[in-house]
Design a protein around this motif. Structure first.
Motif, PDB file in Angstrom:
ATOM      1  N   THR A  45       0.844  -1.189   0.000  1.00 26.33           N
ATOM      2  CA  THR A  45       0.000   0.000   0.000  1.00 26.33           C
ATOM      3  C   THR A  45       0.877   1.236   0.000  1.00 26.33           C
ATOM      4  OG1 THR A  45      -1.698   1.243   1.211  1.00 26.33           O
ATOM      5  CG2 THR A  45      -0.153  -0.018   2.531  1.00 26.33           C
ATOM      6  N   THR A  47      -0.870   4.108   0.806  1.00 22.30           N
ATOM      7  CA  THR A  47      -1.715   5.011   1.586  1.00 22.30           C
ATOM      8  C   THR A  47      -1.329   5.059   3.053  1.00 22.30           C
ATOM      9  OG1 THR A  47      -3.486   4.360   0.080  1.00 22.30           O
ATOM     10  CG2 THR A  47      -4.114   5.633   2.012  1.00 22.30           C
ATOM     11  N   LYS A  50       2.326   6.711   2.989  1.00 23.22           N
ATOM     12  CA  LYS A  50       2.678   7.595   1.870  1.00 23.22           C
ATOM     13  C   LYS A  50       3.971   7.168   1.180  1.00 23.22           C
ATOM     14  CE  LYS A  50       0.190  11.845   3.102  1.00 23.22           C
ATOM     15  NZ  LYS A  50      -0.763  11.797   1.984  1.00 23.22           N
ATOM     16  N   PHE A 112     -11.205   9.259   1.025  1.00 24.48           N
ATOM     17  CA  PHE A 112     -10.081   9.780   0.254  1.00 24.48           C
ATOM     18  C   PHE A 112     -10.050   9.094  -1.102  1.00 24.48           C
ATOM     19  CE2 PHE A 112      -9.218  10.770   4.569  1.00 24.48           C
ATOM     20  CZ  PHE A 112      -8.367  11.862   4.598  1.00 24.48           C
ATOM     21  N   ASP A 114      -7.062   8.238  -3.879  1.00 21.07           N
ATOM     22  CA  ASP A 114      -5.612   8.239  -4.095  1.00 21.07           C
ATOM     23  C   ASP A 114      -4.889   9.056  -3.029  1.00 21.07           C
ATOM     24  OD1 ASP A 114      -5.691   6.594  -6.358  1.00 21.07           O
ATOM     25  OD2 ASP A 114      -6.115   8.291  -7.664  1.00 21.07           O
ATOM     26  N   GLY A 115      -5.368   8.936  -1.782  1.00 17.66           N
ATOM     27  CA  GLY A 115      -4.723   9.585  -0.654  1.00 17.66           C
ATOM     28  C   GLY A 115      -5.059  11.048  -0.464  1.00 17.66           C
ATOM     29  N   GLU A 133      -9.385   0.670   0.081  1.00 13.60           N
ATOM     30  CA  GLU A 133      -8.573   0.391   1.262  1.00 13.60           C
ATOM     31  C   GLU A 133      -9.272   0.925   2.511  1.00 13.60           C
ATOM     32  OE1 GLU A 133      -4.179   0.822  -0.833  1.00 13.60           O
ATOM     33  OE2 GLU A 133      -5.133   2.597   0.037  1.00 13.60           O
ATOM     34  N   PHE A 143      -3.238  11.700   7.214  1.00 12.69           N
ATOM     35  CA  PHE A 143      -4.451  12.223   6.604  1.00 12.69           C
ATOM     36  C   PHE A 143      -4.918  13.561   7.165  1.00 12.69           C
ATOM     37  CE2 PHE A 143      -4.662   7.535   6.709  1.00 12.69           C
ATOM     38  CZ  PHE A 143      -4.488   7.311   5.357  1.00 12.69           C
ATOM     39  N   ASN A 153     -10.034   4.772   1.617  1.00 15.56           N
ATOM     40  CA  ASN A 153      -9.309   5.314   0.466  1.00 15.56           C
ATOM     41  C   ASN A 153      -9.652   4.516  -0.782  1.00 15.56           C
ATOM     42  OD1 ASN A 153      -7.209   7.057  -0.786  1.00 15.56           O
ATOM     43  ND2 ASN A 153      -6.171   5.089  -1.088  1.00 15.56           N
ATOM     44  N   VAL A 155      -8.694   3.785  -4.707  1.00 10.72           N
ATOM     45  CA  VAL A 155      -7.541   3.877  -5.601  1.00 10.72           C
ATOM     46  C   VAL A 155      -8.034   3.768  -7.037  1.00 10.72           C
ATOM     47  CG1 VAL A 155      -5.336   2.871  -6.271  1.00 10.72           C
ATOM     48  CG2 VAL A 155      -6.019   2.903  -3.857  1.00 10.72           C
TER      49      VAL A 155
END
Length: 687
Positions: A45, A47, A50, A112, A114-115, A133, A143, A153, A155
């Motif tokens: 991941t 997320t 990061k 969220f 893509d973060g 996720e 976050f 999240n 994606v």
């Protein structure tokens, strides 16, 4: 380096009775990191930290629902996805938005893409997603504000310059709904590609007068703009219109039985609409062998309306009257969100470092208006229903607000030899809100600035490469203006933010490259806690400190060559600290979800799933009159058949045993009956 994502042909848009759990979406040079997926199993991941990190090295509970599982279960909404994630309770959302409860914390904003924050209230589609996720626990380090119980999240699917591919699916269900999804990827040259995802749907329901339509389109252009540097530009348009349905009322602390199909609103007047424009630009690349940089800018405009007439109290008797309440609400929000991360890696040697330093800035302007209506009749008769008319004429709330957030954060993932990893992080947030309450007269300006520091500490011990034990501590906060920046009263304007602290220990074991087990024990404390007043949900009350303790078990992947599973078990105890008799809302003690796929032969596959939730309170239990939703167990099934190597047919049956149950709630008197047996037939093709 080739561009973005290499997508295996067997993992394209079609359902696919063949290769149910093979490798999917191997990352090469990502614009948006989707993470490696092996059927129902996600391997890594971006997320949670990061940085691109194997899930086994992440010191927190994470569940990933892959694109393969979304297709196999014919999921059509985020609610469908999250019902198969134990420990996550799907809320009714007043019939106009995604709303969930994680670890006892109810939220409409901890979503969220893509973060990047996606906090407007609406129903998020799945047509353009690679995975969903679920990250549990408060992690403001990654976050920012909110996320007290965790975050969701999504994606997005990304373009690939490696090959042209495409696919489509058409479907229809036994309620009368139907739709089409399409996904086309085209390389424009060796370093540029375009991906286009589209959907159009019409939904029908077993509930009277409940229907909807939505359309969405998402072109995504990506290119290698210089050696080692990629850029991607995505635009999504969503047009959604549906009936606002807030379910049925209660009677004597239980859902009112016998009226599952009855609509408690005004046909034609109960409607919610959304028009959303979401643009995203992302650039990333390497400054040196050890140093990389990424930056994302999102600009979005949301125009939202919902009008609703709904049960305003319990029924007077099983055949008596139901009081009705109503209002119309509009929201216009404009978001500008920017984030950038600088990552330095020092790998090799006895001590390794992966250091991330990040910056975020957000500017969100929101205009909101609420109108109360006048009903031609204040109640609806259960024995002789005659629907009233309604006119929304009286302003009851009008606000404008601007929120500006600035965040600086740093994190170091430290490898101490072969067996120990340490994660240390700290984030500083400035949350600045100013606005005006235009009603009642005279206008009342409001403003507040909060500055918060949020730490994160995680320790991972790996006795062997395929197993880990971890412990973590994390913290987050929620400003007093709430998740949707509605207003600050003279009282709340002087109160400190709510705070969330989470302590967690757990274990993860990759039994094989295709199969994983996880376990987590946690305690989550919320201080300065508030909740909607069960007697009047428009009023917020302070309840002090709450605590949620729990156990979460997860399983994902291929057990044998023919058997693939995803699911888990959760036990949660969520109550007011010092008073076990005051339980938090929509947090069942136990929940179980397990989906299985069995390959009979190369062309035929079978699916079988079960979800179970124990009893739960529709609202925070403060009195004997609080509504209790009974527990339930629902069984789902599917049949998959490959007509040709590129064409599949799939039949999904939801609620196979036609269980009578209550799916979700918003408060004591907005309770949604679970859908009876419903079949969906899907035809999918790949090219």
């Amino acid at each position: 380096m080739s561009l973005l994502v290499t997508v295996a042909a067997s993992a394209l848009l079609g359902v696919g009775a063949l290769d149910p759990g093979g490798p999917e979406a191997t990352q090469v040079a990502p614009i948006v990191v989707t993470g490696e997926q092996r059927g129902y199993l996600a391997v890594n991941t971006i997320t949670a930290t990061k940085t691109d990190t194997p899930l086994i090295d992440v010191p927190q509970s994470v569940t990933v629902v892959t694109r393969r599982q979304i297709q196999d279960q014919a999921m059509d909404s985020l609610g469908d996805v999250l019902r198969y994630v134990p420990g996550v309770t799907v809320g009714q959302g007043e019939g106009n938005r995604d709303q969930i409860t994680l670890r006892g914390q109810n939220t409409t904003a901890d979503f969220f893409i893509d973060g990047v924050r996606d906090d407007v209230q609406y129903y998020r589609p799945l047509y353009n997603l690679e995975r969903v996720e679920v990250l549990r626990g408060p992690y403001a380090l990654i976050f920012g504000r909110g996320g007290g119980g965790g975050i969701i999240n999504r994606v997005q699917k990304a373009p690939s310059a490696d090959a042209a591919f495409g696919g489509g699916r058409v479907f229809a269900d036994s309620f009368g709904g139907y739709g089409v999804w399409a996904d086309v990827n085209r390389p424009l040259n060796d370093a540029t590609a375009l991906r286009l995802n589209m959907m159009a749907e019409r939904s029908e329901s077993f509930r009277d007068f409940v229907e909807g339509e939505r359309f969405a389109i998402n072109p995504y252009l990506a290119a290698e703009i210089a050696p080692g540097w990629n850029a991607g530009l995505s635009y999504e348009y969503i047009d959604d219109e549906r009936t606002t349905d807030r379910g049925v009322p209660s009677f004597q602390g239980r859902p009112l039985e016998g009226y599952d199909e009855r609509f408690f609103g005004v046909p034609g007047a109960n409607v919610t609409t959304l028009k959303a424009h979401i643009a995203k630009l992302r650039v990333e690349g390497r400054l040196s062998d050890a140093l990389s940089l990424n930056a994302t800018l999102v600009g979005a405009d949301y125009d939202k309306l919902y009008a609703n007439v709904f049960p305003g109290g319990p029924a007077t008797s099983p055949t008596g009257e139901v009081p009705l309440a109503n209002y119309l609400d509009t929201t216009d929000r404009r978001n500008w969100l920017f984030q950038s991360n600088l990552i330095w890696e020092h790998l090799g040697g006895p001590i390794e470092h992966r250091v991330m330093v990040g910056f975020e800035y957000g500017d969100q302007e929101t205009d909101g208006l609420r109108l109360n209506g006048v009903l031609s009749a204040p109640t609806l008769s259960l024995s002789n229903p005659v629907y009233p008319t309604v006119e929304f004429t009286t302003p009851s709330r009008e606000t404008t607000s601007r929120v500006r957030t600035t965040s600086v954060y740093a994190q170091d993932q430290i490898g101490l030899g072969r067996h120990v990893d340490l994660i240390l992080g700290l984030r500083w947030d400035r949350f600045d809100i100013e606005g005006v309450d235009f009603l009642p007269n005279p206008d009342r300006p409001f403003a507040r600035v909060d500055e918060e520091v949020s730490p994160r500490v995680g320790l991972v011990y790996k006795p062997v490469e395929t197993a880990s034990l971890y412990a973590s501590y994390s913290r987050s906060f929620l400003p007093r203006s709430g998740e949707q920046f509605g207003s600050l009263t003279p009282t709340t304007q002087n109160l400190e933010p709510e705070e969330f602290e989470n302590v967690e220990v757990g274990a993860k074991w990759d039994v094989s490259p295709l199969f994983s087990l996880t376990a987590a024990l946690f305690e989550l404390r919320r201080t300065n806690a508030t909740t909607p007043d069960p007697a009047d949900p428009t009023v917020t009350i302070n309840v002090g400190e709450t605590v949620t303790r729990g156990l979460e078990l997860g399983v994902a992947g291929r057990i044998t060559e023919r058997w693939t599973v995803s699911g888990g078990y959760a036990w949660q105890d969520a109550h007011l600290e010092g008073n076990d008799l005051i339980d938090l809302a929509q947090t069942p003690k136990t929940s179980i979800a397990l989906w299985n796929r069995f390959e009979v032969n190369e062309r035929l596959g079978l699916g079988l799933g079960v979800t179970h939730q124990s009893d739960q309170w529709a609202a925070i239990r403060t009195t004997a009159a609080t509504t209790r939703l009974p527990g339930f167990t629902r069984v789902d099934a599917a049949v998959f058949y490959a007509l040709t190597p590129s064409v599949d047919v799939q039949l999904n049956v939801e609620n196979l045993l036609d269980e009578d149950y209550w799916a979700d709630a918003h408060n004591n008197n907005n309770l949604t009956p679970g859908a009876p047996l419903n079949a969906r037939l899907t035809l999918a093709a790949r090219f």
